[in-house]
Design an enzyme around this catalytic site. Structure first.
Site, PDB file in Angstrom:
ATOM      1  N   ARG A  67       0.759  -1.392  -0.087  1.00 45.97           N
ATOM      2  CA  ARG A  67       0.449  -0.264  -0.231  1.00 45.97           C
ATOM      3  C   ARG A  67       0.861   1.321  -0.022  1.00 45.97           C
ATOM      4  O   ARG A  67       0.094   2.181  -0.367  1.00 45.97           O
ATOM      5  CB  ARG A  67      -1.307  -0.028   0.928  1.00 45.97           C
ATOM      6  CG  ARG A  67      -2.415  -1.463   0.605  1.00 45.97           C
ATOM      7  CD  ARG A  67      -3.122  -1.263   2.481  1.00 45.97           C
ATOM      8  NE  ARG A  67      -2.493  -1.475   2.947  1.00 45.97           N
ATOM      9  CZ  ARG A  67      -2.711  -2.757   3.682  1.00 45.97           C
ATOM     10  NH1 ARG A  67      -3.132  -3.492   2.570  1.00 45.97           N
ATOM     11  NH2 ARG A  67      -2.007  -3.315   4.721  1.00 45.97           N
ATOM     12  N   GLU A 104       5.039 -10.041  14.576  1.00 39.69           N
ATOM     13  CA  GLU A 104       4.652 -11.060  15.535  1.00 39.69           C
ATOM     14  C   GLU A 104       4.401 -12.153  15.525  1.00 39.69           C
ATOM     15  O   GLU A 104       5.047 -11.967  17.125  1.00 39.69           O
ATOM     16  CB  GLU A 104       2.968 -10.430  15.717  1.00 39.69           C
ATOM     17  CG  GLU A 104       2.699 -10.315  16.958  1.00 39.69           C
ATOM     18  CD  GLU A 104       1.082  -9.429  17.419  1.00 39.69           C
ATOM     19  OE1 GLU A 104       0.256  -9.441  15.919  1.00 39.69           O
ATOM     20  OE2 GLU A 104      -0.266 -10.032  17.819  1.00 39.69           O
TER      21      GLU A 104
END
Ligand code: AMP
Length: 179
Positions: A67, A104
């Site tokens: 993006r 993560e």
């Protein structure tokens, strides 16, 4: 008054859609597509992102896949700078520099062409959203490894509660919408 003049940061924020549990449970995804499809909002966002670096020398705008690629070439065009794509592993065809960083769960790798940035080049890094800052920090490392000078980083959205800014405290950060 033109539609563009009526646009402001508050209205821009109303065009970001919260999508819960995407791409996985527990994540509140900030969907920017309602903003992108609105002509005056898209123009206002690009102009405001560029305004944060007015008067600064920027030779190249580095965009982060995917993006980040929406805004970075527009900023490059506005600043008469070049555009450099930082891509996910395995997408770039020529000799490249690589950086790995922690997510993560697990690791991710980003790449840039080795000849894309040369020593002393003034670089602006652009992505749609700053969360933990892990991605942006990795791209800073990549640019600096090639001898580029990071002038700053621009994001449409910043998730302040994740404190990404703290990881990038030596750099100018410009974000338009904060949560
Ligand atoms: P981070 O490395 O944690 O700063 O994550 C930033 C990258 O992950 C950006 O490229 C974002 O597009 C994406 N990202 C992280 N969290 C979100 C979110 N809540 N909504 C949309 N995109 C996100």
């Amino acid at each position: 008054m033109s539609a563009e003049k009526r646009m402001d940061l508050e209205r821009l924020k109303t065009l970001i859609r919260d999508v819960p549990d995407f791409p996985k449970k527990g994540i509140m995804f900030k969907d920017i597509t309602p903003l992108l499809k609105d002509g005056s909002a898209l123009r206002f966002a690009c102009d405001q992102l560029a305004a944060g670096f007015k008067g600064k020398q920027i030779d190249q705008v580095v965009g982060i896949e995917s993006r980040g690629f929406i805004f970075s070439p527009v900023l490059a065009y506005r600043m008469s700078a070049g555009f450099v794509p930082v891509r996910k592993k395995g997408k770039l065809p020529s000799a490249k520099e690589t950086v790995s960083y922690s997510l993560e769960y697990g690791e991710d790798t980003l790449e840039v062409h080795r000849d894309a940035i040369t020593k002393g080049t003034h670089v602006l890094i652009v992505d749609d959203l700053l969360a933990t800052g892990g991605t942006a920090e990795a791209v800073v490392r990549l640019v600096e490894k090639l001898g580029g000078t990071v002038v700053g980083l621009a994001f449409l959205v910043e998730l302040k509660f994740l404190k990404g800014r703290e990881r990038l405290k030596n750099y100018q950060i410009h974000s338009l919408i904060q949560y």
